[in-house]
Design a protein around this motif. Structure first.
Motif, short mmCIF file in Angstrom:
data_model
loop_
_atom_site.label_atom_id
_atom_site.label_comp_id
_atom_site.label_asym_id
_atom_site.label_seq_id
_atom_site.Cartn_x
_atom_site.Cartn_y
_atom_site.Cartn_z
N UNK A 106 0.82 -1.22 0.00
CA UNK A 106 0.00 0.00 0.00
C UNK A 106 0.85 1.26 0.00
N UNK A 107 1.98 1.25 0.74
CA UNK A 107 2.84 2.43 0.82
C UNK A 107 3.32 2.87 -0.55
N UNK A 108 3.69 1.92 -1.42
CA UNK A 108 4.11 2.26 -2.78
C UNK A 108 2.96 2.95 -3.53
N UNK A 109 1.78 2.35 -3.48
CA UNK A 109 0.65 2.85 -4.26
C UNK A 109 0.25 4.26 -3.83
N UNK A 110 0.26 4.48 -2.53
CA UNK A 110 -0.12 5.81 -2.02
C UNK A 110 0.87 6.85 -2.53
N UNK A 111 2.16 6.53 -2.55
CA UNK A 111 3.16 7.48 -3.06
C UNK A 111 2.87 7.83 -4.52
N UNK A 112 2.34 6.88 -5.27
CA UNK A 112 2.10 7.09 -6.69
C UNK A 112 0.73 7.67 -6.99
N UNK A 113 0.03 8.13 -5.94
CA UNK A 113 -1.18 8.90 -6.15
C UNK A 113 -2.49 8.17 -5.99
N UNK A 114 -2.46 6.94 -5.50
CA UNK A 114 -3.69 6.17 -5.33
C UNK A 114 -4.28 6.45 -3.94
N UNK A 115 -5.56 6.69 -3.89
CA UNK A 115 -6.27 7.00 -2.66
C UNK A 115 -6.17 5.81 -1.71
N UNK A 116 -5.72 6.02 -0.46
CA UNK A 116 -5.59 4.91 0.50
C UNK A 116 -6.89 4.15 0.73
N UNK A 117 -8.03 4.85 0.58
CA UNK A 117 -9.32 4.18 0.80
C UNK A 117 -9.66 3.21 -0.32
N UNK A 118 -8.90 3.25 -1.42
CA UNK A 118 -9.13 2.34 -2.54
C UNK A 118 -8.20 1.13 -2.50
N UNK A 119 -7.50 0.96 -1.38
CA UNK A 119 -6.50 -0.11 -1.28
C UNK A 119 -6.82 -1.00 -0.08
N UNK A 120 -6.79 -2.30 -0.30
CA UNK A 120 -6.94 -3.27 0.79
C UNK A 120 -5.69 -4.14 0.84
N UNK A 121 -5.05 -4.21 2.01
CA UNK A 121 -3.87 -5.05 2.21
C UNK A 121 -4.27 -6.35 2.90
#
Length: 370
Positions: free
Chosen positions: A194-209
């Protein structure tokens, strides 16, 4: 003496600038991603798969010992590294089809090269490990093989879910994720990614780990992260700081397996016993070598993994896009096809970009006379 001192002064200054630049590059270059945030790190540290600051594999060594009769189990010499096979890379653009997204209807699939697959089940479009650029953070390394007909972002359908197996560059592409930040509804990833994706502009609420054996239900589909025998990392200081894995995707119509990258262990049988039988398994078959036999499978192990998984048929993936080992570009598919035939197993070989379903799994050997 004065000239010498000036030289030392400027040389030291040069070294300081060089070291500082290298530090800034390693810590701030976007391709490296970002370490997990505090909330993710708390979950990671409570995982039973995390020990002494790193994630660990379930098995210490692969179940299969290297087959000494196989030529690729002989340790490569320096000559092999500097003078690899002449057909290590294809001499011409590979046969391929530009994806026709209108054909990707219910219960259909399309392999876009390496480990990137499109799946439509329950009218939900899923994409695995999207990589549309280089398999490297360095612009001059990791160039993909040329295709006769490329599939671009514009050719893709609306994607509902992206799943990631691990954070290596040939499976997690920063540029693609930046592009997808505005196009994909949801991302399901192993712990820490998730940390990678958030850095690249993806909303944290759209990510499930997820941790191994955890299931998340999204739009009526069960996504279960299952173990793989591999490793992770994008830089020199983040080795195994994020989790890796394989995926079980179960809908009302299909039960699918996606391997990510893995060495052969008893995990495949355990997954097959627990979650199988599978309608179709996508299993990695490229990039093998005796030096890293614990984290990638040889062709005969790929077929055994398919048998262990209790899959009706399997599609070899993780080949035909990047130069990641010392074998010729088509050796993985040639050998795994031969092994599957010998063991009377159903193997598919779709052309890159081709849309297919379970009733008509492509078997044409398109790579033979490309």
């Amino acid at each position: 003496m004065i000239k010498f001192l000036k030289f030392v002064k400027y040389f030291v200054l040069f070294l300081i600038i060089l070291i500082l630049s290298f530090y800034l590059f390693l810590n701030y270059y976007y391709q490296f991603g970002k370490i997990p945030d505090k909330s993710s790190q708390e979950v990671i540290e409570n995982s039973k798969n995390f020990s002494s600051g790193s994630f660990i594999n379930i098995y210490d060594i692969p179940k299969f010992s290297p087959d000494k009769k196989q030529k690729d189990h002989i340790d490569p010499s320096l000559k092999d590294w500097f003078f690899p096979p002449k057909d290590k890379n294809p001499s011409n653009a590979l046969p391929s089809i530009s994806l026709n997204k209108d054909l990707l209807t219910e219960s259909k699939f399309s392999w876009l090269g390496h480990s990137t697959i499109l799946i439509n089940t329950n009218d939900v479009v899923i994409m695995t490990d999207p990589v549309f650029n280089r398999a490297s953070p360095i612009p001059i390394i990791g160039k993909p093989f040329p295709y006769q007909n490329e599939t671009s972002y514009e050719d893709l359908p609306e994607i509902d879910v992206v799943i990631i197996s691990h954070d290596h560059y040939d499976h997690l592409d920063a540029k693609t994720m930046i592009e997808f930040s505005k196009k994909v509804s949801f991302f399901i990833v192993p712990l820490g990614v998730k940390g990678h994706l958030v850095r690249w502009g993806i909303d944290p609420t759209q990510i499930k780990e997820l941790d191994w054996y955890e299931t998340y239900v999204h739009q009526g589909i069960n996504f279960t992260l299952t173990p793989a025998h591999h490793f992770s990392g994008r830089g020199i200081s983040d080795h195994n700081k994020t989790l890796w894995g394989s995926w079980v995707i179960k809908s009302k119509n299909l039960n699918l397996f996606f391997s990510g990258d893995s060495g052969y262990t008893n995990l495949f049988k355990e997954i097959g016993d627990t979650y199988g039988p599978f309608d179709l398994a996508f299993i990695e078959c490229g990039g093998y070598n005796s030096n890293w036999a614990d984290v990638h499978m040889f062709p005969y192990e790929v077929v055994q993994a398919h048998i262990d998984l209790k899959a009706r048929a399997f599609i070899p993936i993780s080949w035909a896009k990047f130069d990641l080992s010392l074998h010729s570009w088509d050796e993985p598919i040639v050998r795994v096809t031969r092994e599957a035939k010998k063991r009377e197993q159903i193997i598919g070989s779709p052309m890159i970009g081709e849309v297919f379903d379970l009733e008509a799994i492509p078997t044409k050997h398109w790579w033979k006379n490309y």
